[in-house]
Design a protein around this motif. Structure first.
Motif, mmCIF file in Angstrom:
data_model
loop_
_atom_site.group_PDB
_atom_site.id
_atom_site.type_symbol
_atom_site.label_atom_id
_atom_site.label_comp_id
_atom_site.label_asym_id
_atom_site.label_seq_id
_atom_site.Cartn_x
_atom_site.Cartn_y
_atom_site.Cartn_z
ATOM 1 N N ASP A 182 -15.545 46.639 -12.371
ATOM 2 C CA ASP A 182 -16.923 47.140 -12.402
ATOM 3 C C ASP A 182 -17.885 46.035 -12.808
ATOM 4 O OD1 ASP A 182 -15.932 49.579 -11.670
ATOM 5 O OD2 ASP A 182 -15.930 50.423 -13.714
ATOM 6 N N SER A 183 -17.426 45.174 -13.709
ATOM 7 C CA SER A 183 -18.247 44.034 -14.123
ATOM 8 C C SER A 183 -17.346 42.855 -14.402
ATOM 9 C CB SER A 183 -19.070 44.382 -15.363
ATOM 10 O OG SER A 183 -18.224 44.628 -16.476
ATOM 11 N N SER A 184 -17.859 41.637 -14.193
ATOM 12 C CA SER A 184 -17.062 40.442 -14.417
ATOM 13 C C SER A 184 -17.950 39.340 -14.992
ATOM 14 C CB SER A 184 -16.424 39.965 -13.112
ATOM 15 O OG SER A 184 -17.412 39.631 -12.157
ATOM 16 N N ASP A 185 -17.311 38.441 -15.737
ATOM 17 C CA ASP A 185 -18.024 37.328 -16.342
ATOM 18 C C ASP A 185 -17.088 36.128 -16.348
ATOM 19 O OD1 ASP A 185 -19.790 35.733 -17.657
ATOM 20 O OD2 ASP A 185 -19.356 36.576 -19.651
ATOM 21 N N PHE A 186 -17.514 35.032 -15.726
ATOM 22 C CA PHE A 186 -16.673 33.847 -15.636
ATOM 23 C C PHE A 186 -17.265 32.754 -16.516
ATOM 24 C CE2 PHE A 186 -15.499 29.772 -13.583
ATOM 25 C CZ PHE A 186 -14.124 29.873 -13.704
ATOM 26 N N VAL A 187 -16.425 32.206 -17.441
ATOM 27 C CA VAL A 187 -16.828 31.124 -18.329
ATOM 28 C C VAL A 187 -16.293 29.817 -17.759
ATOM 29 C CG1 VAL A 187 -16.726 30.198 -20.679
ATOM 30 C CG2 VAL A 187 -16.824 32.670 -20.311
ATOM 31 N N MET A 188 -17.218 28.994 -17.262
ATOM 32 C CA MET A 188 -16.827 27.774 -16.568
ATOM 33 C C MET A 188 -16.089 26.809 -17.487
ATOM 34 S SD MET A 188 -16.898 26.241 -13.633
ATOM 35 C CE MET A 188 -18.197 27.089 -12.767
ATOM 36 N N ARG A 189 -16.563 26.707 -18.765
ATOM 37 C CA ARG A 189 -15.994 25.716 -19.669
ATOM 38 C C ARG A 189 -14.511 25.955 -19.920
ATOM 39 N NH1 ARG A 189 -15.191 25.546 -25.064
ATOM 40 N NH2 ARG A 189 -16.204 27.560 -25.312
ATOM 41 N N LYS A 196 -14.164 43.917 -16.756
ATOM 42 C CA LYS A 196 -14.342 45.141 -17.521
ATOM 43 C C LYS A 196 -14.479 46.343 -16.581
ATOM 44 C CE LYS A 196 -14.720 43.528 -21.834
ATOM 45 N NZ LYS A 196 -13.830 43.947 -22.930
ATOM 46 N N GLY A 197 -13.800 47.432 -16.942
ATOM 47 C CA GLY A 197 -13.940 48.691 -16.210
ATOM 48 C C GLY A 197 -13.233 48.689 -14.865
ATOM 49 N N ASN A 198 -12.163 49.506 -14.754
ATOM 50 C CA ASN A 198 -11.388 49.616 -13.505
ATOM 51 C C ASN A 198 -10.996 48.247 -12.969
ATOM 52 O OD1 ASN A 198 -11.575 52.512 -13.332
ATOM 53 N ND2 ASN A 198 -13.695 52.252 -12.656
ATOM 54 N N ALA A 199 -10.564 47.380 -13.866
ATOM 55 C CA ALA A 199 -10.202 46.024 -13.465
ATOM 56 C C ALA A 199 -8.842 46.015 -12.778
ATOM 57 C CB ALA A 199 -10.183 45.109 -14.686
ATOM 58 N N GLU A 200 -8.743 45.187 -11.752
ATOM 59 C CA GLU A 200 -7.488 45.061 -11.002
ATOM 60 C C GLU A 200 -7.289 43.614 -10.597
ATOM 61 O OE1 GLU A 200 -6.168 48.025 -7.987
ATOM 62 O OE2 GLU A 200 -6.301 46.312 -6.614
ATOM 63 N N VAL A 201 -6.093 43.104 -10.855
ATOM 64 C CA VAL A 201 -5.742 41.729 -10.503
ATOM 65 C C VAL A 201 -4.441 41.756 -9.709
ATOM 66 C CG1 VAL A 201 -5.129 39.444 -11.363
ATOM 67 C CG2 VAL A 201 -6.839 40.796 -12.577
ATOM 68 N N GLY A 211 -8.403 48.521 -18.232
ATOM 69 C CA GLY A 211 -9.835 48.628 -18.512
ATOM 70 C C GLY A 211 -10.450 47.292 -18.846
ATOM 71 N N SER A 212 -9.664 46.379 -19.443
ATOM 72 C CA SER A 212 -10.161 45.058 -19.820
ATOM 73 C C SER A 212 -9.101 44.018 -19.511
ATOM 74 C CB SER A 212 -10.516 45.021 -21.306
ATOM 75 O OG SER A 212 -10.859 43.716 -21.713
#
Length: 1013
Positions: A182-189, A196-201, A211-212
């Motif tokens: 549902d939401s994602s955040d990528f930290v380049m460093r 977050k939310g219904n995450a699937e890999v 969920g996380s």
């Protein structure tokens, strides 16, 4: 007679080598048969190729070899192809692949691939890859084409070196990590992705939902945990799928490059078992090490039972090994456990120990019964060996083996040998040796031959002394057979041959018969059919040939005894019955009964035709020639000094022949009755008349029979067959001209209303109502035959009714009477049938001599049968044991206890009335009933009993109670009275892998000293 045989032989040669004629533009019967044969073989070949494709894909699941993937894809495309008109290339490929030999090669290749036996793979015919190359050329392009040499080398490397030897080297770029949320955040460093939310890999065959999820692309480490909802509850907990394994966890850390990880609060399933663990260490291989665990087969969140242990090692598809464990009941530990535990976790057969049952028998002492080992020797064969021991000295060994090869054959073999020592009421000890042999074998039809076996042989006391199955108490006989059959063609004539050995045994008396048989049969052939364009009496002439060779040996003496006293022979009535009321065991004393062996051969050649007469009638003349071959013949001489007959025996093959002719005349007549609402009743009347004639082969010119005086009072002599007592019968010893007639009626109702399918509904009102009799012109008296009458129908679509009767048209005359105190009247004790008809003496048309009535029904809610069959069809076995249980339930659906069916009831009533002339009638009436009732969705009771109206008592009765305890099941069986009075209460785990985890309380007749009642 010689000319007749020459004529028949000439006709046989014409049949065998005459050609099949068909006009241009017409399809002959052979063409049509060939068309359907090709269609069937095509379906078989595509099915075999589809199975091979699936096998290759399964073997390639871990290695992901590109060559195997291309090959399997082309095979599957062929098996799933649709043939359109004009597609001659595909049509030719299908035709080529439909060759039975090629199909057999494909099946053998598939069996070799799934087998662990290296010998099978070494014996694969490599030419099958050249045949399959036709499919590759049609269903793959130049980029995906795989040559026969390449696919064989790849499969050979797989079979000899293992999957790793052909595994493709995976490029991480070719198998990228895919993710959604549902939401994602990528930290380049840090090269870290936060989802977050219904995450699937997804990474290859592995998938993680949570969920996380925190994923680092540098360290290749994935962290996952649930998230809290608005109420503070943790939701969307991690669910990890690795191939066919699924893990439910609270938290997990996983390196998707090395395959290692730590998982907290995991719930996973292995075979039938479910493991809940607080911490799991996953290795790079298949093994997992767990701590603080509960193992159970209960699928509830809070299981009813389990095994609590601190340490656990899981090897998927092999076993689960634990340290010290305690048994839990409703999550409460019990003071029950052991120092270690090994639980099977495989869907395949595995070897192991079988725990014995223990108890006490009043006449055999304390015992350990049926303990032993189960050996999974190969993928096709297993062996179970069980032993029993009693403190009084008795012992026994039971062996059972099952074998199965897919697409080929399956069966089982069992042998029991039990040495029983019984303590009698006077303190003495008696010995009884019992044995049992069981063998079943069946095979899929391969070409034109088939071999099957169904053997069940035991000594007469085996069930009484050793069986714990109450149904064996009702068994009065055992029948066994081993047979081989084959069919072939000579020219245009089809033949079939059968070789069979039967063994029949009466359990109560021990009387047994061993009978080998062989037969050769020629299918009906019409030799003159091709000479005419239209059907006529000559073209319809048909000839068949049947040869039957039989042998027989029995332990009941006197079966081939002559019906008079013989000089120098034992003329007593002793038939070999022992003092205990039983015959000696036939197989154990086979040599002692070799002189009782009889054999004979018959040849039968019927010739018949049919023709229409007056448009609506069928005339069917026929002629039959038959020969009887006996190994001995006798010459009889009466000796007045001995008041017996001297028999001179000639031990050589003796042939006797007979012939007879008949003509039949029949038709069908229809009457229609119009009913209200447009319904119609159709009344079918089927009258039939036949005339049969055979000469008197007892005439001295044939020398088949001899008139001989048998005793001093028999001055007129008796006509005796030259091979009297033979096995295969004799020619008719009297001239016969008989007229037989019968009439049958059928009533059907065709409803005026149409159903949902638009067709009128048909209902059978009366399946048949028939009457038959006959008249023999050659008899000097008693010319009329008995009158047979009966009918069969189904009432309300539920109740089957069958009535059969026999009526005697002649008057009986009493010779002697006696007062019967029980009946309180004079009864006839001696009588004879006179030549006077009852109709001539105002006694009516005929008197009833026999009547049988059978009424039966099975009542259950509508659709219950279909519902049960559907459930059984949808069941998927998870291991070999479940597969065997499911096969047995599909063969016998009544073994399956379906709690969704609320009730069922079976009722069967039978009446048998017999009366010979003026004698008192004999009447027997029995009522049997059985059924089951679901008291609640979890409770079910079943019953079985019967009532004998003549004896005024109940027959064998049993009550069964079943309680579904979710992962456990309670069963109770009670036989309230009779020789097999007993009870048995069992509480056991449902899962087959824990079948020995049970509590049992029983009181069985087998452990009491009243087994002889």
């Amino acid at each position: 007679m010689q000319n007749l045989l020459y004529g028949l032989a000439s006709i046989f040669l014409i049949i065998c080598f005459s050609g099949t004629h068909a006009e241009a533009g017409e399809l002959s019967e052979e063409d049509v048969a060939f068309f359907y044969k090709v269609e069937n073989d095509t379906a078989k070949s595509r099915k075999a190729v589809r199975t091979l494709s699936k096998t290759i894909r399964q073997l390639n699941a871990t290695s992901k070899n590109e060559t195997l993937e291309k090959y399997a894809a082309a095979l599957y495309a062929f098996s799933d192809s649709i043939l359109f008109r004009g597609d001659r290339e595909l049509q030719q490929v299908r035709k080529d692949m439909s060759d039975p030999d090629i199909v057999e090669q494909i099946v053998d290749l598939n069996n070799a691939l799934v087998s662990d036996d290296e010998f099978e793979w070494d014996n694969v015919d490599v030419e099958v890859f050249d045949e399959l190359d036709n499919i590759l050329l049609e269903f793959s392009n130049s980029e995906n084409y795989v040559s026969p040499e390449e696919i064989y080398n790849t499969l050979d490397l797989l079979k000899t070196e293992g999957a790793e030897s052909i595994a493709s080297v995976e490029d991480p770029i070719d198998d990228p990590v895919e993710y959604t949320a549902d939401s994602s955040d990528f930290v380049m460093r840090t090269q870290t992705m936060y989802l977050k939310g219904n995450a699937e890999v997804e990474f290859g065959e592995q998938k993680l939902n949570s969920g996380s999820i925190e994923m680092n692309f540098v360290t290749h480490i994935v962290k996952a945990q649930g998230i809290k909802d608005s109420t503070g509850h943790v939701v969307e907990k991690p669910v990890f799928v690795d191939g066919q394994s699924t893990f439910n966890a609270n938290q997990m850390i996983y390196n998707y490059e090395t395959g290692k990880g730590l998982i907290k609060g995991i719930v996973t399933e292995e075979s039938d078992g479910i493991i809940t663990s607080q911490l799991v260490k996953k290795t790079a291989g298949e093994e997992m090490y767990m701590s603080d665990n509960v193992y159970t087969t209960c699928r509830l969140e809070h299981p009813h039972f389990g095994f609590k242990t601190q340490k656990l090692k899981v090897v998927p598809e092999k076993n689960i090994v634990s340290g010290p464990f305690l048994v839990e009941l409703n999550e409460s530990p019990l003071p029950l456990g052991f120092f270690f535990g090994i639980f099977p976790a495989t869907t395949n057969n595995t070897s192991g120990f079988i725990m014995p049952t223990y108890g006490e028998s009043t006449d055999r002492g304390f015992y350990l019964r049926d303990g032993g080992v189960f050996l999974a020797l190969t993928d096709y064969f297993n062996l179970q060996v069980l032993g029993s021991a009693y403190t009084l000295g008795g012992w026994g060994v039971r062996t059972q083996s099952q074998y199965r090869k897919r697409y080929a054959f399956s069966g089982s073999f069992g042998f029991d040998y039990i040495n029983n020592l019984f303590q009698e009421n006077d303190g003495s000890v008696s010995t009884q040796t019992d044995y049992s042999i069981r063998w079943t074998h069946s095979q899929e039809s391969k070409k034109n031959s088939r071999f099957s076996a169904n053997v069940n042989i035991a000594n007469s006391d085996y069930n009484r002394n050793n069986s714990q199955n109450p149904n064996d108490y009702l068994q009065s006989s055992m029948n066994s057979s081993v047979s081989y059959s084959n069919s072939f063609a000579v020219g245009n004539v089809n033949f079939s041959t059968t070789a069979q050995t039967r063994y029949q045994q009466n359990v109560q008396t021990g009387e047994a018969t061993l009978a080998p048989e062989a037969s050769l049969n020629m299918a009906r052939a019409r030799p003159f059919k091709t000479l005419f364009k239209k059907s006529n009496p000559i073209s319809e002439i048909g000839i068949t040939y049947n040869m039957s060779a039989r042998g027989e040996m029995t332990n009941k003496l006197g079966t081939n005894k002559l019906p008079f006293d013989v000089v120098g022979a034992d003329n007593t009535d002793d038939d070999g019955l022992g003092e205990d009321g039983k015959y000696p065991d036939l197989l154990a004393n086979l040599g002692d009964y070799s002189d009782q062996f009889r054999w004979g051969v018959t040849h039968d050649i019927p010739v018949s035709t049919q023709m229409k007469v007056l448009k609506y009638f069928t005339l069917s003349p026929s002629f039959s020639y038959k020969e009887y071959w006996h190994p001995v013949s006798y010459d009889y001489t009466y000796l007045e000094s001995e008041n017996a007959v001297l028999v001179d025996t000639t031990n050589e093959l003796t042939r006797y022949s007979e012939y007879r002719t008949s003509v039949g005349f029949n038709t069908n007549m229809f009457m229609f009755y119009n009913m209200k609402g447009g319904s119609i009743i159709r009344h079918t009347i089927q009258p039939s008349i036949s005339y049969n004639f055979n000469p008197d082969f007892g005439d001295p010119t044939f020398d088949y029979y001899q008139w001989v005086q048998t005793n001093e009072s028999n001055t007129n002599g008796t006509k005796v067959f030259r091979s009297q007592g033979g096995l295969v019968g004799a020619p008719n010893g009297a001239r016969s001209q008989a007229l037989s007639f019968s009439i049958n009626n059928i009533l059907e109702l065709k409803s005026g209303r149409k159903g949902e399918d638009g067709k009128a509904k048909k209902t059978m009102i009366l399946n048949n109502l028939n009457m038959s009799s006959g008249y023999d012109f050659e008899r000097d008296s008693l010319n009329w035959s008995d009158i047979n009458a009966g009918f069969r129908t189904t009432l309300l679509k539920k109740v089957d009714v069958s009535v059969n009767s026999r009526w005697d048209p002649y008057r009986y005359i009493a010779q002697d009477t006696q007062y019967d105190e029980e009946l309180g009247k004079e009864v006839v004790t001696s009588q004879y049938k006179s030549k006077f008809l009852l109709a001539e003496t105002n006694g009516g048309l005929a008197q009833l001599s026999n009547l049988t009535v059978a009424v039966g029904t099975r009542l259950q809610p509508k659709g219950s049968k279909e519902k049960k069959e559907k459930k059984l069809d949808e069941m998927e076995p998870r291991n070999e044991m479940e597969r065997q249980m499911l096969d047995e339930m599909r063969r016998n659906p009544d073994l399956y206890m379906d709690f969704d069916i609320p009730w069922s009831l079976s009722l069967n009533y039978s009446l048998n009335y017999s009366k010979l002339g003026l004698a008192e009638p004999t009447v027997t009436q029995t009522l049997t009933f059985s059924g089951d009732l679901s008291l609640t969705p979890k409770w079910k009771v079943a019953f079985r009993s019967g009532y004998d109206f003549k004896l005024g008592s109940f027959s064998y009765t049993s009550l069964d109670l079943t309680r579904d305890l979710h992962c456990w099941q309670l069963t109770a069986n009670w036989i309230p009275f009779g020789p097999r009075q007993s009870y048995n209460i069992t509480i056991a785990v449902k899962a087959a892998m824990l079948q020995d985890l049970k509590w049992e309380k029983r009181n069985s007749w087998i452990d009491r000293n009243d087994r002889f009642q």
